[in-house]
Design a protein around this motif. Structure first.
Motif, PDB file in Angstrom:
ATOM      1  N   MET A 153       7.272 -33.012  16.618  1.00  0.00           N
ATOM      2  CA  MET A 153       6.159 -33.886  16.299  1.00  0.00           C
ATOM      3  C   MET A 153       5.559 -33.460  14.956  1.00  0.00           C
ATOM      4  O   MET A 153       5.437 -32.281  14.674  1.00  0.00           O
ATOM      5  CB  MET A 153       5.094 -33.803  17.395  1.00  0.00           C
ATOM      6  N   LYS A 154       5.217 -34.451  14.159  1.00  0.00           N
ATOM      7  CA  LYS A 154       4.564 -34.208  12.871  1.00  0.00           C
ATOM      8  C   LYS A 154       3.267 -35.004  12.835  1.00  0.00           C
ATOM      9  O   LYS A 154       3.216 -36.135  13.303  1.00  0.00           O
ATOM     10  CB  LYS A 154       5.486 -34.627  11.725  1.00  0.00           C
ATOM     11  N   ARG A 155       2.220 -34.400  12.297  1.00  0.00           N
ATOM     12  CA  ARG A 155       0.912 -35.057  12.184  1.00  0.00           C
ATOM     13  C   ARG A 155       0.745 -35.628  10.779  1.00  0.00           C
ATOM     14  O   ARG A 155       1.164 -35.013   9.802  1.00  0.00           O
ATOM     15  CB  ARG A 155      -0.201 -34.055  12.476  1.00  0.00           C
TER      16      ARG A 155
ATOM     17  N   GLU B  35       0.360 -39.010  15.191  1.00  0.00           N
ATOM     18  CA  GLU B  35       1.438 -38.064  15.428  1.00  0.00           C
ATOM     19  C   GLU B  35       2.739 -38.845  15.505  1.00  0.00           C
ATOM     20  O   GLU B  35       2.820 -39.856  16.202  1.00  0.00           O
ATOM     21  CB  GLU B  35       1.177 -37.299  16.719  1.00  0.00           C
TER      22      GLU B  35
END
Length: 109
Positions: free
Chosen positions: A1-3, A57
Protein backbone atom coordinates in the motif's frame (compact mmCIF):
# COMPACT_ATOMS: atom_id res chain seq x y z
CA UNK A 1 0.00 0.00 0.00
CA UNK A 2 1.18 3.51 -0.84
CA UNK A 3 -0.26 6.74 0.59
CA UNK A 4 -0.85 9.81 -1.58
CA UNK A 5 -1.59 13.42 -0.64
CA UNK A 6 -2.38 16.36 -2.88
CA UNK A 7 -3.56 19.95 -2.62
CA UNK A 8 -5.73 22.12 -4.85
CA UNK A 9 -7.40 25.50 -4.63
CA UNK A 10 -11.15 25.95 -4.59
CA UNK A 11 -12.81 29.04 -6.04
CA UNK A 12 -14.45 31.01 -3.21
CA UNK A 13 -17.76 31.27 -5.02
CA UNK A 14 -17.85 27.48 -5.51
CA UNK A 15 -17.31 26.31 -1.90
CA UNK A 16 -20.98 25.62 -1.12
CA UNK A 17 -21.55 23.78 -4.41
CA UNK A 18 -18.38 21.72 -4.02
CA UNK A 19 -19.36 20.64 -0.51
CA UNK A 20 -22.90 19.88 -1.71
CA UNK A 21 -21.87 17.64 -4.62
CA UNK A 22 -19.37 15.79 -2.44
CA UNK A 23 -22.08 15.07 0.12
CA UNK A 24 -23.64 12.80 -2.53
CA UNK A 25 -20.89 11.48 -4.79
CA UNK A 26 -22.33 9.48 -7.67
CA UNK A 27 -22.32 5.71 -6.98
CA UNK A 28 -20.55 4.90 -10.26
CA UNK A 29 -17.75 7.33 -9.36
CA UNK A 30 -17.32 5.61 -6.01
CA UNK A 31 -17.29 2.24 -7.78
CA UNK A 32 -14.56 3.42 -10.17
CA UNK A 33 -12.47 4.72 -7.28
CA UNK A 34 -12.67 1.28 -5.67
CA UNK A 35 -12.01 -0.50 -9.00
CA UNK A 36 -8.90 1.67 -9.40
CA UNK A 37 -7.56 0.25 -6.12
CA UNK A 38 -8.01 3.43 -4.11
CA UNK A 39 -9.01 3.05 -0.48
CA UNK A 40 -9.47 5.39 2.48
CA UNK A 41 -9.97 8.39 0.19
CA UNK A 42 -10.71 11.71 1.88
CA UNK A 43 -10.87 15.34 0.81
CA UNK A 44 -10.51 18.07 3.43
CA UNK A 45 -11.34 21.77 3.02
CA UNK A 46 -9.27 24.50 4.71
CA UNK A 47 -11.11 27.77 4.99
CA UNK A 48 -10.81 30.70 4.62
CA UNK A 49 -7.93 29.89 2.25
CA UNK A 50 -10.19 27.52 0.27
CA UNK A 51 -7.55 24.83 -0.06
CA UNK A 52 -8.53 21.23 -0.66
CA UNK A 53 -6.32 18.46 0.69
CA UNK A 54 -6.85 14.92 -0.58
CA UNK A 55 -5.52 11.73 0.91
CA UNK A 56 -5.84 8.16 -0.29
CA UNK A 57 -4.20 4.78 -0.06
CA UNK A 58 -3.37 2.86 -3.22
CA UNK A 59 -3.53 -0.93 -2.84
CA UNK A 60 -2.97 -2.02 -6.45
CA UNK A 61 0.16 -3.00 -8.34
CA UNK A 62 0.00 -0.75 -11.44
CA UNK A 63 -0.80 2.81 -10.40
CA UNK A 64 -0.42 4.28 -13.90
CA UNK A 65 -2.82 1.73 -15.41
CA UNK A 66 -5.37 2.18 -12.64
CA UNK A 67 -5.28 5.97 -12.96
CA UNK A 68 -5.60 5.67 -16.75
CA UNK A 69 -8.65 3.43 -16.32
CA UNK A 70 -10.20 6.00 -14.02
CA UNK A 71 -9.47 8.84 -16.45
CA UNK A 72 -11.02 6.84 -19.31
CA UNK A 73 -14.24 6.11 -17.42
CA UNK A 74 -17.10 8.18 -18.97
CA UNK A 75 -18.93 8.68 -15.66
CA UNK A 76 -15.74 9.83 -13.95
CA UNK A 77 -15.11 12.22 -16.84
CA UNK A 78 -18.62 13.64 -16.36
CA UNK A 79 -18.00 13.98 -12.59
CA UNK A 80 -14.76 15.82 -13.28
CA UNK A 81 -16.59 18.15 -15.68
CA UNK A 82 -18.80 19.14 -12.74
CA UNK A 83 -15.97 19.54 -10.22
CA UNK A 84 -13.09 20.98 -12.22
CA UNK A 85 -14.68 24.38 -12.99
CA UNK A 86 -14.98 24.90 -9.22
CA UNK A 87 -11.31 24.19 -8.64
CA UNK A 88 -8.27 26.42 -8.91
CA UNK A 89 -5.01 24.50 -9.43
CA UNK A 90 -1.92 25.82 -7.68
CA UNK A 91 0.49 27.72 -9.89
CA UNK A 92 3.37 25.74 -8.34
CA UNK A 93 2.04 22.31 -9.40
CA UNK A 94 4.20 20.10 -11.61
CA UNK A 95 3.57 19.84 -15.35
CA UNK A 96 0.67 17.49 -16.00
CA UNK A 97 -0.79 17.80 -12.49
CA UNK A 98 -4.21 19.19 -11.63
CA UNK A 99 -4.01 18.35 -7.94
CA UNK A 100 -0.48 19.27 -6.77
CA UNK A 101 1.20 16.24 -5.24
CA UNK A 102 2.74 16.69 -1.81
CA UNK A 103 5.37 14.68 0.01
CA UNK A 104 4.68 12.75 3.19
CA UNK A 105 7.14 13.79 5.89
CA UNK A 106 5.65 11.91 8.86
CA UNK A 107 3.37 8.96 9.47
CA UNK A 108 2.49 6.77 12.41
CA UNK A 109 0.08 3.84 12.74
Amino acid sequence: MKRYGAVLGLKPEAVADYVRVHAAVWPDVLKQIKNSNIRNYSIFLKQPENLLFSYFEYVGTDYAADMAAMAADPVTQEWWSVCMPMQSPLETRKDGEWWASIDEVFHTD
